[in-house]
Motif scaffolding. Structure first.
Motif, PDB file in Angstrom:
ATOM      1  N   TRP A  38       0.857  -1.182   0.000  1.00 39.58           N
ATOM      2  CA  TRP A  38       0.000   0.000   0.000  1.00 39.58           C
ATOM      3  C   TRP A  38       0.896   1.237   0.000  1.00 39.58           C
ATOM      4  CZ3 TRP A  38      -3.143   1.641   4.975  1.00 39.58           C
ATOM      5  CH2 TRP A  38      -3.765   2.883   4.760  1.00 39.58           C
ATOM      6  N   ARG A 233      -0.029 -13.100   0.733  1.00 39.21           N
ATOM      7  CA  ARG A 233      -1.206 -12.683   1.516  1.00 39.21           C
ATOM      8  C   ARG A 233      -2.220 -13.827   1.509  1.00 39.21           C
ATOM      9  NH1 ARG A 233      -2.427  -7.362   2.407  1.00 39.21           N
ATOM     10  NH2 ARG A 233      -4.616  -7.844   2.101  1.00 39.21           N
ATOM     11  N   LEU A 238      -7.602  -9.271  -2.592  1.00 37.66           N
ATOM     12  CA  LEU A 238      -8.011  -7.873  -2.702  1.00 37.66           C
ATOM     13  C   LEU A 238      -8.708  -7.631  -4.037  1.00 37.66           C
ATOM     14  CD1 LEU A 238      -4.660  -6.100  -1.727  1.00 37.66           C
ATOM     15  CD2 LEU A 238      -6.649  -6.406  -0.243  1.00 37.66           C
ATOM     16  N   GLN A 289     -11.383  -8.687   0.275  1.00 39.18           N
ATOM     17  CA  GLN A 289     -11.317  -7.308   0.761  1.00 39.18           C
ATOM     18  C   GLN A 289     -11.444  -6.366  -0.430  1.00 39.18           C
ATOM     19  OE1 GLN A 289      -7.585  -8.093   2.907  1.00 39.18           O
ATOM     20  NE2 GLN A 289      -8.642  -7.448   4.760  1.00 39.18           N
ATOM     21  N   LEU A 291     -11.548  -2.803  -2.064  1.00 38.57           N
ATOM     22  CA  LEU A 291     -10.940  -1.509  -1.754  1.00 38.57           C
ATOM     23  C   LEU A 291     -11.540  -0.403  -2.616  1.00 38.57           C
ATOM     24  CD1 LEU A 291      -7.096  -2.288  -1.687  1.00 38.57           C
ATOM     25  CD2 LEU A 291      -8.612  -1.991   0.275  1.00 38.57           C
ATOM     26  N   TRP A 299      -8.620   0.367   3.284  1.00 34.03           N
ATOM     27  CA  TRP A 299      -7.169   0.157   3.085  1.00 34.03           C
ATOM     28  C   TRP A 299      -6.499  -0.253   4.392  1.00 34.03           C
ATOM     29  CZ3 TRP A 299      -4.313   0.832  -1.583  1.00 34.03           C
ATOM     30  CH2 TRP A 299      -5.083   1.265  -2.671  1.00 34.03           C
ATOM     31  N   ALA A 302      -7.250  -3.777   5.195  1.00 30.51           N
ATOM     32  CA  ALA A 302      -6.559  -4.723   4.322  1.00 30.51           C
ATOM     33  C   ALA A 302      -5.062  -4.807   4.614  1.00 30.51           C
ATOM     34  CB  ALA A 302      -6.778  -4.334   2.860  1.00 30.51           C
TER      35      ALA A 302
END
Ligand SMILES: [Zn+2]
Length: 308
Positions: A38, A233, A238, A289, A291, A299, A302
């Motif tokens: 991120w 992850r 995501l 998740q 976004l 965010w 996540a």
């Protein structure tokens, strides 16, 4: 205020879309070395009642301008870049209601890092990026990418067509100065792959199912979503959805945008269909998740905090 409330209530709830029983889930290769970080460029607040039709006007939601840094030995990519350093000058020739909204929005951000600084902090030399991809060509997603030298900018043809129309004086939605800067560096993205989740067409960035792009038209003609499913992850897939929804209540409650927010959509009815599809995805796969580009709560849930 009464008029605003009446118009907000009049905005219809997006209808569910006919779907296959289960979202399609292309398998990623277990050997994939892809990781995702991120990067945050700016923070602010967003009135809940501006983001969704039935929201609470006096309640603010923490907001963000952020991007996904995708890293692999096959090449690093940046998705979304926040606004340009020179955004104020670029906004000088934007007028009317959209101009008023954009000026107010731009003034409300606290910039925390340029994309170049955020990339260097993550250990990436911006000039080495394989390419950058905006979820759409609005200033708060594209502008920061244009600041990254000569890195190729990859985006769907409808978004390139939109920028071309802006330069010709027959379209709007991309800042004129950004449209001029974009076109020589733009490379069309072909959705040459099969279904992903509830969307029929896709483009697999690395060919291993880890990062899959798909069309999300409505907010702009060439808006796109990004499905990220990487071994680093596990169980934390995501889906970045750009500005299809501004806050997570959009897909949690099948909640349309406020009429003011929807006025910034190129095709609000198409965008409503995508909101309904995201709501269906959330019900079928609550583990994913989702976004919204500007909902900082999503965010933070996540990733915890920005960085790699
Ligand atoms: Zn945006």
């Amino acid at each position: 205020m009464v008029l605003l409330f009446a118009l907000a209530c009049a905005h219809r709830i997006p209808e569910p879309v006919a779907q296959a029983a289960a979202p399609v889930d292309p398998e990623g290769s277990p050997a994939s070395d892809v990781t995702v970080c991120w990067l945050e460029y700016a923070t602010g607040t967003l009135p809940h009642g501006l983001a969704v039709a039935h929201g609470v006007l006096r309640t603010d939601v923490p907001s963000t301008q952020s991007g996904l840094l995708i890293r692999s030995a096959s090449g690093d990519w940046l998705i979304d870049g926040g606004q340009a350093v020179a955004v104020r000058e670029e906004l000088a020739d934007v007028h009317g209601l959209p101009g008023l909204l954009i000026h107010r929005a731009a003034a409300g951000w606290t910039v925390t890092a340029t994309p170049a600084d955020a990339l260097r902090a993550a250990g990436v030399d911006p000039s080495t990026l394989a390419g950058v991809i905006p979820t759409h060509a609005h200033f708060d997603h594209l502008g920061g990418l244009l600041d990254l030298g000569t890195v190729p900018i990859v985006l769907p043809q409808p978004e390139i067509d939109l920028a071309t129309a802006v330069v010709a004086g027959t379209g709007r939605g991309v800042l004129p100065k950004e449209a001029v800067a974009l076109l020589p560096r733009a490379h069309p993205l072909a959705f040459d792959g099969g279904p992903v989740l509830y969307w029929d067409r896709s483009h697999d960035l690395y060919g291993d199912g880890s990062v899959v792009l798909f069309p999300l038209p409505g907010h702009t003609p060439g808006s796109l979503g990004v499905r990220v499913k990487v071994p680093s992850r596990p169980g934390a897939e995501l889906v970045l959805v750009g500005d299809t929804v501004w806050v997570r209540e959009g897909y949690e409650d099948r909640e349309p945008k406020s009429w003011i927010a929807a006025s910034l959509d190129a095709d609000a009815a198409a965008n409503d269909r995508e909101i309904a599809r995201l709501w269906q995805l959330h019900r079928a796969r609550p583990d994913i998740q989702i976004l919204p580009a500007h909902d900082r709560r999503a965010w933070a849930d996540a990733f915890g905090k920005p960085g790699c």
